[in-house]
Design an enzyme around this catalytic site. Sequence first.
Site, PDB file in Angstrom:
ATOM      1  N   SER A   1       0.837  -1.203   0.000  1.00  0.00           N
ATOM      2  CA  SER A   1       0.000   0.000   0.000  1.00  0.00           C
ATOM      3  C   SER A   1       0.878   1.262   0.000  1.00  0.00           C
ATOM      4  O   SER A   1       1.753   1.393  -0.861  1.00  0.00           O
ATOM      5  CB  SER A   1      -0.936  -0.050   1.208  1.00  0.00           C
ATOM      6  OG  SER A   1      -1.924   0.939   1.121  1.00  0.00           O
TER       7      SER A   1
ATOM      8  N   HIS B   1      -8.092  -5.040  -0.324  1.00  0.00           N
ATOM      9  CA  HIS B   1      -6.785  -4.430  -0.102  1.00  0.00           C
ATOM     10  C   HIS B   1      -6.028  -5.120   1.042  1.00  0.00           C
ATOM     11  O   HIS B   1      -4.815  -5.257   1.000  1.00  0.00           O
ATOM     12  CB  HIS B   1      -6.995  -2.951   0.220  1.00  0.00           C
ATOM     13  CG  HIS B   1      -5.752  -2.131   0.256  1.00  0.00           C
ATOM     14  ND1 HIS B   1      -4.913  -2.007  -0.834  1.00  0.00           N
ATOM     15  CD2 HIS B   1      -5.193  -1.386   1.240  1.00  0.00           C
ATOM     16  CE1 HIS B   1      -3.893  -1.211  -0.499  1.00  0.00           C
ATOM     17  NE2 HIS B   1      -4.038  -0.831   0.736  1.00  0.00           N
TER      18      HIS B   1
ATOM     19  N   ARG C   1     -11.715   6.129  10.373  1.00  0.00           N
ATOM     20  CA  ARG C   1     -11.282   4.741  10.314  1.00  0.00           C
ATOM     21  C   ARG C   1     -12.369   3.835   9.746  1.00  0.00           C
ATOM     22  O   ARG C   1     -12.078   2.886   9.012  1.00  0.00           O
ATOM     23  CB  ARG C   1     -10.891   4.278  11.719  1.00  0.00           C
ATOM     24  CG  ARG C   1     -10.421   2.838  11.792  1.00  0.00           C
ATOM     25  CD  ARG C   1      -9.193   2.586  10.959  1.00  0.00           C
ATOM     26  NE  ARG C   1      -8.564   1.320  11.296  1.00  0.00           N
ATOM     27  CZ  ARG C   1      -7.420   0.897  10.789  1.00  0.00           C
ATOM     28  NH1 ARG C   1      -6.767   1.648   9.915  1.00  0.00           N
ATOM     29  NH2 ARG C   1      -6.900  -0.244  11.139  1.00  0.00           N
TER      30      ARG C   1
ATOM     31  N   ASP D   1      -8.916  -6.209  -4.696  1.00  0.00           N
ATOM     32  CA  ASP D   1      -8.507  -4.931  -4.096  1.00  0.00           C
ATOM     33  C   ASP D   1      -9.111  -3.802  -4.932  1.00  0.00           C
ATOM     34  O   ASP D   1      -8.704  -3.563  -6.060  1.00  0.00           O
ATOM     35  CB  ASP D   1      -6.975  -4.846  -4.083  1.00  0.00           C
ATOM     36  CG  ASP D   1      -6.453  -3.585  -3.413  1.00  0.00           C
ATOM     37  OD1 ASP D   1      -7.260  -2.683  -3.080  1.00  0.00           O
ATOM     38  OD2 ASP D   1      -5.232  -3.505  -3.224  1.00  0.00           O
TER      39      ASP D   1
END
Lengths: 382, 382
Positions: free
Chosen positions: B157, B355, B227, B322
Amino acid sequence: MPDSLPVDSVGVVTPQTYHFETPIELACGQTLERYDLVVETYGELNADRSNAVLICHALSGHHHAAGYHSMDDRKPGWWDTCIGPGKPVDTNRFFVVCLNNLGGCHGSTGPISTNPATGKPYGPDFPVVTVGDWVKSQALLADRLGIDCWAAVVGGSLGGMQALQWSLDYPDRLKHAVAIASSPRLTAQNIAFNEVARQAITSDREFHDGRYFDFDTLPRRGLMLARMVGHITYLSDASMGEKFGRELRDQAYKFGYDAEFQVESYLRYQGERFSEVFDANTYLLMTRALDYFDPAYEFGGDLSKAMAEASCEFLVLSFSTDWRFTPARSEEMVNAMIAARRKVSYAEIDAPWGHDAFLIPTPRYTDIFTAYMDRVAREVGA
Amino acid sequence: MPDSLPVDSVGVVTPQTYHFETPIELACGQTLERYDLVVETYGELNADRSNAVLICHALSGHHHAAGYHSMDDRKPGWWDTCIGPGKPVDTNRFFVVCLNNLGGCHGSTGPISTNPATGKPYGPDFPVVTVGDWVKSQALLADRLGIDCWAAVVGGSLGGMQALQWSLDYPDRLKHAVAIASSPRLTAQNIAFNEVARQAITSDREFHDGRYFDFDTLPRRGLMLARMVGHITYLSDASMGEKFGRELRDQAYKFGYDAEFQVESYLRYQGERFSEVFDANTYLLMTRALDYFDPAYEFGGDLSKAMAEASCEFLVLSFSTDWRFTPARSEEMVNAMIAARRKVSYAEIDAPWGHDAFLIPTPRYTDIFTAYMDRVAREVGA
């Protein structure tokens, strides 16, 4: 609005309010003693009352689906692209009805309406309503309008869920159901996005447990955030890329947290504008109605068993880049309809705009929608 | 932790703090006069200092990539699945270095550190740092550790972006760059999600323009929302469906807005837990570093021209589900590398976890990663 009305516009329209004094019992067990539904109609009901089409709105929609409220309006109703003379829902042939759903914030009874028990807005005391409740109230509206059977019930997204629910709850009261960019139930990811939106609203200090009117305030930031999240899910990655890319508002990075990229200021603007015109409690309610929708639930999760309740014909349309309600979700519906031996036409439309594509006229979409509605019109002699 | 250490664990590790007294100039134009970097290392540096591997962390990561901090730890470091004896990054062969990046909140100098100019936490006065700044500070750390050339710089990432940046900024100081589930730049949609997260944080009344410590508070709700949004984008629709589906916490709908679906309570829990351990200003900073990353920018948007600066070999890995950084984004990198005549190995791994798949060992992922790192080890005589 242009100086003169477009020839394919329904023109200037005036909403009407229908008062209902007979209590309606809702799925949650609560009863509304009386309520209003605000309605717009376009076109003329024919002599045998067979040409009525019900348009069901989505999360942030309302009764103003087509035309203009005044010659000063800058924009027409939310589905003016599809409703009007010569358009897919042709008002030269159909009598088109669109209402603001119960729990809405555009004139029908909802959280911003006065609660007769307290003389203050319902706010968080307004009951949670379901898609089934909406369909029930729409059937009562149909009674009032003298419509025994809709030529078609039509909707996109959450509106398509209402069309589907109509086919199950009142199988004899519609000939066709049209579900566009819709889904037979939300996925965990769909619910998760709704939950973020709700948390954004209820976390806003101005929310005051939903009683913001008592505090003479509004949870604007929370509603703005909710809309920003929602808005991202209405667009495709590709269409956002096409529209904004990584374009900066100024020449260079500013190394701060103000809106620098065009997409940031666009989203903020959309969120802020929405937060000025929409009610936060209604937003919670609409997202919950989405979460709860699951017609297969009472059939042990078997949608084809649910679809066996229906007797109308179906048109189901999906859009290739819609990742909120993907073509696969529409195909679930179609497969269940086929398994239940229902008549269904289905097309996946290739369009780059994600979920919002149902609001944007493209040749194949318009052609298929028009052809199907033409058949509906012929069937009912319209 | 289990009662005894797993045999493939690096065991109990102790972070070390490196103080830097030479000012570092950042991309934003500001200078940090002095700063600390907190570091963990696993394995032994060989005699010719050729077996060092740098692990770069992602948005919410830190220096604790593998092993345990004490025998009481319930969980090992964040990439323990890939770092350890016999694992893809084999600590029997490599000397592995992982640091908390500048601007982080786990021990390296960042917004929660004391600003020597004021004696109070930097808070919003901590400069915005870029991926390039991180790489620069990592190179200074390498100097301190006596590492002239990394055998590999590895990351997933945002960590993969650092590996890519290393290959461009210090082409002679790494033999291999490994970019997993990464992207050569964010899309408008990626930036939009980051913007929602930032707006959630800065809208929180407890944020106080980033000076929440002065008010003895924390913008917990905003960080929780940030989040929650992020978390949804780390998972695939399918994996959320697999994990939660539409499962309710209780038997039936409650017709309210408390967490009813399992996915709601999971997200709330994840968000709340994160808001207790992460710093809001660091979250802003990390998302901005993501937004700004765009190595092609100074080459007129031509990534292959950027890649011509590199001389290392590359391993690029992506995951089929992803949707945050799709395989197509990895392929952009790979195509640019090929166009620039760089050596690159690429695989798209079929994995259902979105992801987050880069954190989850699956046979093909582990096999390819292991085989590549085995080649790296052989090349450097490790």
